[in-house]
Write a protein that holds these residues in place. Structure first.
Motif: not given
Length: 251
Positions: A100-104, A127-131, A194-200
């Motif tokens: 799962l990718l949280d707004q990469l 992935i999420q539809k937006k962002g 596994i969830i990976m977060g955004s770069e920031g």
């Protein structure tokens, strides 16, 4: 590749929406007027397409052609329904492994992660539809074509996918520095995601509250974090190692 994943012009984008094309994002020119432009805005509001209002200069960088204040990014792949994919993997008899990718946001990180996911036997990426980063030419190039091999799902919110995984008997583990548990201290031999977060900002705090476990990579140098695609690779290959040792892997 850019020309293959981009359309421009008001009527062209309206026709793409009507035809059911998979549109990742639409860029609209700030302050643009006109009945047809307003019609496009109305149609977009009735969809879940990600829309950004940008200056004309941004559109001119996206294309040198007559864009009429509109540029749309078309996904070169078809997205899979999450429920169908999870059920299919479970029924196959293998031990599920999802990412799962949280707004990469960076398309090259996205592509690199897809490439690693394919090499490590990931069953699907959510992935999420937006962002988040779109699937475009840069994504395809960086993934070395793996984007066409790994099923990708889109959900309204990553938290929706977390709850569905948990309801399906799949343990959800967040890759985050906000824990004292190292990745090597967790068992990945059972069904997991596994969830990976955004770069920031990493993984959103509201998501961290609902996961089953958290894990981090040990950092021995002075720099406090790894690039997200590198971190993802380290996590996924620890999973591969554990599953091979315990006889759950493909080799």
């Amino acid at each position: 590749m850019k020309d293959q994943t981009q359309i421009f012009g008001i009527r062209a984008v309206i026709e793409a929406i009507n035809a059911g094309e998979t549109i990742d994002k639409v860029f609209l020119q700030k302050g643009h007027k006109g009945d047809l432009f307003h019609d496009l805005e109305t149609r977009l509001r009735s969809t879940d397409i990600n829309v950004s209002y940008v200056p004309a200069e941004k559109l001119n960088r996206l294309t040198h052609k007559n864009h009429q204040g509109v540029v749309a990014q078309i996904s070169p792949i078809a997205f899979h329904p999450l429920e169908e994919l999870v059920l299919q993997v479970i029924e196959s008899g293998k031990t599920p492994l999802f990412l799962l990718l949280d707004q990469l946001s960076d398309v090259r990180n996205f592509g690199a992660i897809i490439r690693t996911a394919e090499c490590t036997g990931i069953d699907g990426i959510i992935i999420q539809k937006k962002g988040g980063a779109p699937v475009n030419g840069d994504t395809i190039k960086t993934s070395a074509g793996a984007v066409f091999k790994v099923p990708i799902c889109k959900v309204d919110h990553i938290k929706d996918a977390v709850f569905y995984m948990q309801a399906s008997g799949i343990k959800v583990i967040a890759a985050t520095e906000k824990t004292h548990t190292h990745v090597y201290d967790i068992s990945f031999t059972e069904p997991c995601a596994i969830i990976m977060g955004s770069e920031g900002r990493g993984i959103h705090p509201s998501i961290l509250k609902v996961v089953d476990a958290k894990a981090k990579l040990p950092i021995l140098g002075d720099i406090e974090s790894l690039n997200v695609s590198v971190a993802c690779g380290a996590f996924l290959y620890e999973i591969v190692r554990q599953r091979l040792v315990h006889g759950h892997g493909p080799l």
